[in-house]
Design an enzyme around this catalytic site. Structure first.
Site, PDB file in Angstrom:
ATOM      1  CG  ASP A 166      67.642   5.674  38.333  1.00 22.21           C
ATOM      2  OD1 ASP A 166      67.556   4.484  38.764  1.00 22.21           O
ATOM      3  OD2 ASP A 166      67.143   6.071  37.528  1.00 22.21           O
ATOM      4  CD  GLU A 167      65.599   1.028  41.364  1.00 17.37           C
ATOM      5  OE1 GLU A 167      65.122   0.643  42.271  1.00 17.37           O
ATOM      6  OE2 GLU A 167      65.525   0.350  40.146  1.00 17.37           O
ATOM      7  CE1 TYR A 192      69.786  -3.356  42.995  1.00 18.73           C
ATOM      8  CE2 TYR A 192      68.072  -1.629  42.545  1.00 18.73           C
ATOM      9  CZ  TYR A 192      69.319  -2.395  42.139  1.00 18.73           C
ATOM     10  OH  TYR A 192      70.047  -1.984  41.075  1.00 18.73           O
ATOM     11  CE  LYS A 222      74.095  -1.317  42.793  1.00 17.42           C
ATOM     12  NZ  LYS A 222      74.968  -2.138  42.475  1.00 17.42           N
TER      13      LYS A 222
HETATM   14  P1  NAD Z   1      71.487  -9.188  36.908  1.00 15.18           P
HETATM   15  O1  NAD Z   1      70.904  -9.445  38.279  1.00 15.18           O
HETATM   16  O2  NAD Z   1      70.843  -9.662  35.729  1.00 15.18           O
HETATM   17  O3  NAD Z   1      72.998  -9.717  37.157  1.00 15.18           O
HETATM   18  C1  NAD Z   1      73.861  -9.665  38.279  1.00 15.18           C
HETATM   19  C2  NAD Z   1      74.920 -10.783  37.968  1.00 15.18           C
HETATM   20  O4  NAD Z   1      75.584 -10.658  39.283  1.00 15.18           O
HETATM   21  C3  NAD Z   1      74.404 -12.311  37.953  1.00 15.18           C
HETATM   22  O5  NAD Z   1      75.004 -12.745  36.745  1.00 15.18           O
HETATM   23  C4  NAD Z   1      74.864 -12.932  39.111  1.00 15.18           C
HETATM   24  O6  NAD Z   1      75.016 -14.121  38.928  1.00 15.18           O
HETATM   25  C5  NAD Z   1      75.973 -11.895  39.680  1.00 15.18           C
HETATM   26  N1  NAD Z   1      76.160 -12.168  41.108  1.00 15.18           N
HETATM   27  C6  NAD Z   1      75.186 -11.846  41.977  1.00 15.18           C
HETATM   28  N2  NAD Z   1      75.875 -12.015  43.178  1.00 15.18           N
HETATM   29  C7  NAD Z   1      77.069 -12.357  43.189  1.00 15.18           C
HETATM   30  C8  NAD Z   1      78.223 -12.449  43.904  1.00 15.18           C
HETATM   31  N3  NAD Z   1      78.060 -12.552  45.237  1.00 15.18           N
HETATM   32  N4  NAD Z   1      79.478 -12.618  43.412  1.00 15.18           N
HETATM   33  C9  NAD Z   1      79.575 -12.762  42.075  1.00 15.18           C
HETATM   34  N5  NAD Z   1      78.657 -12.512  41.132  1.00 15.18           N
HETATM   35  C10 NAD Z   1      77.282 -12.274  41.553  1.00 15.18           C
HETATM   36  O7  NAD Z   1      71.748  -7.764  37.236  1.00 15.18           O
HETATM   37  P2  NAD Z   1      71.778  -6.565  35.948  1.00 15.18           P
HETATM   38  O8  NAD Z   1      70.488  -6.016  35.453  1.00 15.18           O
HETATM   39  O9  NAD Z   1      72.737  -6.933  34.942  1.00 15.18           O
HETATM   40  O10 NAD Z   1      72.672  -5.582  36.908  1.00 15.18           O
HETATM   41  C11 NAD Z   1      74.152  -5.245  36.924  1.00 15.18           C
HETATM   42  C12 NAD Z   1      74.432  -4.019  37.893  1.00 15.18           C
HETATM   43  O11 NAD Z   1      73.762  -3.014  37.259  1.00 15.18           O
HETATM   44  C13 NAD Z   1      73.902  -4.211  39.185  1.00 15.18           C
HETATM   45  O12 NAD Z   1      74.897  -3.916  40.218  1.00 15.18           O
HETATM   46  C14 NAD Z   1      72.803  -3.282  39.297  1.00 15.18           C
HETATM   47  O13 NAD Z   1      72.550  -2.699  40.615  1.00 15.18           O
HETATM   48  C15 NAD Z   1      73.136  -2.256  38.242  1.00 15.18           C
HETATM   49  N6  NAD Z   1      72.217  -1.562  37.482  1.00 15.18           N
HETATM   50  C16 NAD Z   1      71.170  -2.270  37.084  1.00 15.18           C
HETATM   51  C17 NAD Z   1      70.197  -1.577  36.275  1.00 15.18           C
HETATM   52  C18 NAD Z   1      69.037  -2.188  35.520  1.00 15.18           C
HETATM   53  O14 NAD Z   1      68.191  -1.507  35.079  1.00 15.18           O
HETATM   54  N7  NAD Z   1      69.135  -3.651  35.301  1.00 15.18           N
HETATM   55  C19 NAD Z   1      70.221  -0.189  36.398  1.00 15.18           C
HETATM   56  C20 NAD Z   1      71.259   0.407  36.902  1.00 15.18           C
HETATM   57  C21 NAD Z   1      72.215  -0.138  37.839  1.00 15.18           C
HETATM   58  P1  TYD Z   2      61.388  -3.174  37.230  1.00 15.82           P
HETATM   59  O1  TYD Z   2      61.559  -3.898  35.925  1.00 15.82           O
HETATM   60  O2  TYD Z   2      61.316  -4.102  38.353  1.00 15.82           O
HETATM   61  O3  TYD Z   2      62.467  -1.984  37.654  1.00 15.82           O
HETATM   62  P2  TYD Z   2      62.737  -1.230  39.009  1.00 15.82           P
HETATM   63  O4  TYD Z   2      61.690  -1.701  39.911  1.00 15.82           O
HETATM   64  O5  TYD Z   2      64.013  -1.175  39.275  1.00 15.82           O
HETATM   65  O6  TYD Z   2      62.415   0.131  38.586  1.00 15.82           O
HETATM   66  O7  TYD Z   2      60.263  -2.146  37.415  1.00 15.82           O
HETATM   67  C1  TYD Z   2      59.895  -1.052  36.365  1.00 15.82           C
HETATM   68  C2  TYD Z   2      58.763  -0.624  36.821  1.00 15.82           C
HETATM   69  O8  TYD Z   2      57.416  -1.397  36.466  1.00 15.82           O
HETATM   70  C3  TYD Z   2      58.478  -0.297  38.217  1.00 15.82           C
HETATM   71  O9  TYD Z   2      57.756   1.109  38.295  1.00 15.82           O
HETATM   72  C4  TYD Z   2      57.618  -1.411  38.731  1.00 15.82           C
HETATM   73  C5  TYD Z   2      56.612  -1.789  37.578  1.00 15.82           C
HETATM   74  N1  TYD Z   2      56.400  -2.886  37.414  1.00 15.82           N
HETATM   75  C6  TYD Z   2      54.979  -3.603  37.253  1.00 15.82           C
HETATM   76  O10 TYD Z   2      53.923  -2.510  36.933  1.00 15.82           O
HETATM   77  N2  TYD Z   2      54.820  -4.755  36.835  1.00 15.82           N
HETATM   78  C7  TYD Z   2      55.605  -5.961  36.955  1.00 15.82           C
HETATM   79  O11 TYD Z   2      55.101  -6.987  36.842  1.00 15.82           O
HETATM   80  C8  TYD Z   2      56.887  -5.613  37.133  1.00 15.82           C
HETATM   81  C9  TYD Z   2      58.089  -6.644  37.214  1.00 15.82           C
HETATM   82  C10 TYD Z   2      57.361  -4.204  37.536  1.00 15.82           C
END
Ligand code: NAD
Ligand code: TYD
Length: 355
Positions: free
Chosen positions: A134-135, A159, A163
């Site tokens: 959503d970012e 980031y 995306k």
């Molecule tokens: P993460 O950082 O935990 O995992 C990313 C994975 O991708 C890792 O296992 C890493 O080794 C692999 N990776 C990185 N670069 C690579 C490459 N070049 N080739 C192959 N593998 C590679 O991330 P996540 O939180 O699991 O997020 C997964 C997806 O979901 C991402 O695309 C992220 O943008 C999206 N997303 C995450 C969130 C969240 O809150 N974490 C929310 C919405 C969308």
């Molecule tokens: P984060 O987990 O990094 O996710 P995103 O930036 O993708 O939303 O952060 C969630 C929220 O928490 C964001 O508003 C930043 C804040 N935050 C802190 O206040 N302290 C921290 O140490 C971190 C990692 C995040």
């Protein structure tokens, strides 16, 4: 029938793979580079499972991709691979450009060549599902309506910009080349196996280690939290029934200010594992310098996926967060193992204190 999952050793991808194989016998080929965020311990339960084929490699490697697609003939590709941490993208965006932009482009090209080679039903039913965030929509004020799929893209962090670029590439490969794509834009996830650089696992880890709980700025930034298992069920729903070329927003109907999230975590920890001195973990809360360009509020309007595909989250914030805290308490070794030297360097650089 086989699925090719990329980034399936990370937080969300590994949940998707575990849940998929718990519910289906369709094999998964899991391509992951194993960056600092990728961890095969997240898939330990599948180590002896022949339905899971792990391949260490980069989505930016065209030869590897072509070989895997031709060898395994997947009926769908689900792309989780990305650099995913906003703070790291502020310190340096190179890896974000390489994986999120160039890597997505290489994946699209490899998938386009493969899809072009398919015939009949295999070609008609093939899907590429791109997992996004959503970012890409930027930041909301307190009175703005939640993000709908029609919102303008206004990414603010490096980031989010990478995306957004990847989403645009996916869209263009559909419109120009007819590639059968689906895109999902999800809000902040939380749950087991979440790398402790993100807010919720970081706060749990720091609380138990007796370290400060860093709140950026005034802590009133709002995120729409979704349990990771719910994100994965939404992706399965979109893969099964999403309309080609469409995007689906996924969210938890669950907006919380960061400070409230941290206080809730402290209350749960106070109840489940009280501090030995009887004080609340909340006494460890520390306000620190805000993140540059920090988005104020994210909120998802998830009506499209509910109306078209009947998906709604199963967990409430209360049930999901309690499960998550329990998991971290029961899996201290996992946290210990992922807090490697490289991770410790990152925490020192980001928060200026030795872990
Ligand atoms: P993460 O950082 O935990 O995992 C990313 C994975 O991708 C890792 O296992 C890493 O080794 C692999 N990776 C990185 N670069 C690579 C490459 N070049 N080739 C192959 N593998 C590679 O991330 P996540 O939180 O699991 O997020 C997964 C997806 O979901 C991402 O695309 C992220 O943008 C999206 N997303 C995450 C969130 C969240 O809150 N974490 C929310 C919405 C969308
Ligand atoms: P984060 O987990 O990094 O996710 P995103 O930036 O993708 O939303 O952060 C969630 C929220 O928490 C964001 O508003 C930043 C804040 N935050 C802190 O206040 N302290 C921290 O140490 C971190 C990692 C995040």
């Amino acid at each position: 029938m086989t699925l090719l999952v990329t980034g399936g050793a990370g937080f969300i991808g590994s949940c998707f793979v575990r849940d998929w194989l718990a519910q289906s016998d369709e094999p998964v080929v899991n391509l992951d580079k194993l960056t600092y965020a990728g961890n095969l311990a997240n898939l330990a339960g599948l180590a002896a499972d022949a339905r899971h084929v792990f391949v260490q490699g980069d989505i930016g490697d065209p030869t590897l991709l072509a070989g895997l697609l031709s060898q395994h003939q997947p009926r769908a590709v689900v792309n989780f691979a990305a650099e995913s941490h906003v703070d790291r993208s502020i310190h340096g965006a190179d890896d974000f450009i390489q994986t999120n932009v160039v890597g997505t482009f290489r994946l699209l090209e490899a998938v386009r060549a493969y899809w072009g080679s398919l015939q009949g039903d295999a070609r008609q039913h093939f899907r590429l599902l791109h997992v996004s965030t959503d970012e890409v929509y930027g930041s909301l004020s307190a009175s703005d309506a939640a993000f709908a799929e029609t919102n303008r893209y206004e990414p603010n962090s490096p980031y989010a910009a990478t995306k957004a670029a990847s989403d645009h590439l996916v869209r263009a490969w559909h419109h120009t080349h007819g590639l059968p794509v689906l895109t999902t834009n999800c809000s902040n996830n939380y749950g087991p196996y979440h790398f402790p650089e993100k807010l919720i696992p970081l706060v749990i880890h720091h609380a138990l280690a007796g370290k400060p709980l860093p709140i950026y700025g005034d802590g009133q930034q709002v995120r729409d939290w979704l349990y990771v298992g719910d994100h994965c069920s939404a992706i399965r729903a979109v893969l099964a029934g999403g309309r080609l070329g469409e995007t689906y927003n996924i969210g938890g109907w669950n907006e919380k200010a960061n400070l409230e999230v941290v206080h809730t975590l402290c209350r749960l920890l106070d109840a489940m594992q009280p501090r030995s001195d009887g004080q609340s973990y909340a006494t460890q809360i520390t306000f620190v310098t805000d993140r540059p360009g920090h988005d104020r509020r994210y909120a998802i309007d998830a009506r499209k996926i509910e109306q078209e595909l009947g998906w709604r989250p199963a967990e409430t914030f209360e049930t999901g967060l309690a499960k998550t805290v329990r998991w971290y308490l029961d899996n201290a070794q996992w946290v210990q193992d992922v807090t490697s030297g490289a991770y410790r360097d990152w925490v020192g650089q980001q928060y200026g204190n030795p872990p």
